[in-house]
Design a protein around this motif. Sequence first.
Motif, short mmCIF file in Angstrom:
data_model
loop_
_atom_site.label_atom_id
_atom_site.label_comp_id
_atom_site.label_asym_id
_atom_site.label_seq_id
_atom_site.Cartn_x
_atom_site.Cartn_y
_atom_site.Cartn_z
N CYS A 66 0.82 -1.22 0.00
CA CYS A 66 0.00 0.00 0.00
C CYS A 66 0.85 1.27 0.00
O CYS A 66 0.48 2.27 -0.60
CB CYS A 66 -0.92 0.00 1.21
SG CYS A 66 -2.05 -1.40 1.19
N HIS A 71 -1.77 2.93 -2.48
CA HIS A 71 -3.14 2.44 -2.51
C HIS A 71 -4.11 3.61 -2.30
O HIS A 71 -4.12 4.22 -1.22
CB HIS A 71 -3.30 1.41 -1.38
CG HIS A 71 -4.63 0.73 -1.37
ND1 HIS A 71 -5.02 -0.07 -0.34
CD2 HIS A 71 -5.63 0.74 -2.27
CE1 HIS A 71 -6.22 -0.54 -0.60
NE2 HIS A 71 -6.62 -0.06 -1.76
N CYS A 74 -6.08 4.59 1.10
CA CYS A 74 -5.60 3.72 2.18
C CYS A 74 -4.79 4.54 3.17
O CYS A 74 -4.02 5.41 2.78
CB CYS A 74 -4.75 2.60 1.59
SG CYS A 74 -4.08 1.49 2.81
N TRP A 116 -4.28 -5.58 -2.93
CA TRP A 116 -3.48 -4.72 -2.05
C TRP A 116 -3.09 -5.48 -0.80
O TRP A 116 -3.84 -6.32 -0.30
CB TRP A 116 -4.26 -3.46 -1.71
CG TRP A 116 -4.47 -2.60 -2.91
CD1 TRP A 116 -5.58 -2.58 -3.72
CD2 TRP A 116 -3.55 -1.69 -3.50
NE1 TRP A 116 -5.39 -1.70 -4.75
CE2 TRP A 116 -4.16 -1.14 -4.64
CE3 TRP A 116 -2.24 -1.28 -3.15
CZ2 TRP A 116 -3.52 -0.19 -5.45
CZ3 TRP A 116 -1.62 -0.33 -3.96
CH2 TRP A 116 -2.25 0.20 -5.09
N CYS A 118 -3.19 -4.57 2.17
CA CYS A 118 -4.17 -4.50 3.27
C CYS A 118 -5.40 -5.37 2.98
O CYS A 118 -6.18 -5.64 3.88
CB CYS A 118 -4.56 -3.05 3.56
SG CYS A 118 -5.48 -2.25 2.26
ZN ZN Z 1 -4.12 -0.46 1.48
#
Ligand code: ZN
Length: 145
Positions: A66, A71, A74, A116, A118
């Motif tokens: 990220c 990202h 994010c 991603w 996350c």
């Molecule tokens: Zn992320």
Amino acid sequence: MADTLTPEQRQKCMSRVKGKNTKPELALRSALHALGFRFRLHRRNLPGCPDIVLPKYRTVIFLHGCFWHQHPGCRKATIPISNYEFWLAKLRGNAGRDKQNTAILQRNGWRVLTVWECDLKCGEELIAKQLSRIIDTCRETGLDP
Ligand SMILES: [Zn+2]
């Protein structure tokens, strides 16, 4: 957003993100494999060197950190305050290259999925969700694993 990591923490964090074959990535790959998908890893001959390539479905998967790939939306996608200009150029550059690579791949008939960091790191449920995204995309081709 302020960046609160100490230099050592940042170093640690980055090496973790940058390293391939992290646990969530392995979990995703072994789940794909168990479902009968056959894939190749880190194909250097494709733009952006996708992390997982499913040739049969003409689908590539990028597993993006990220921070490094910024990202959108994010909380990890922050620009460090120290050396701000350097990081801004570097990280914007990464994100720009990602877009270009995606466009080139799509022009050549590849389906491109981005997963991603996350989306994976919070456990099995999230991995399952990404997995079903991948399966759905592959099924659109009308082929089964
Ligand atoms: Zn992320």
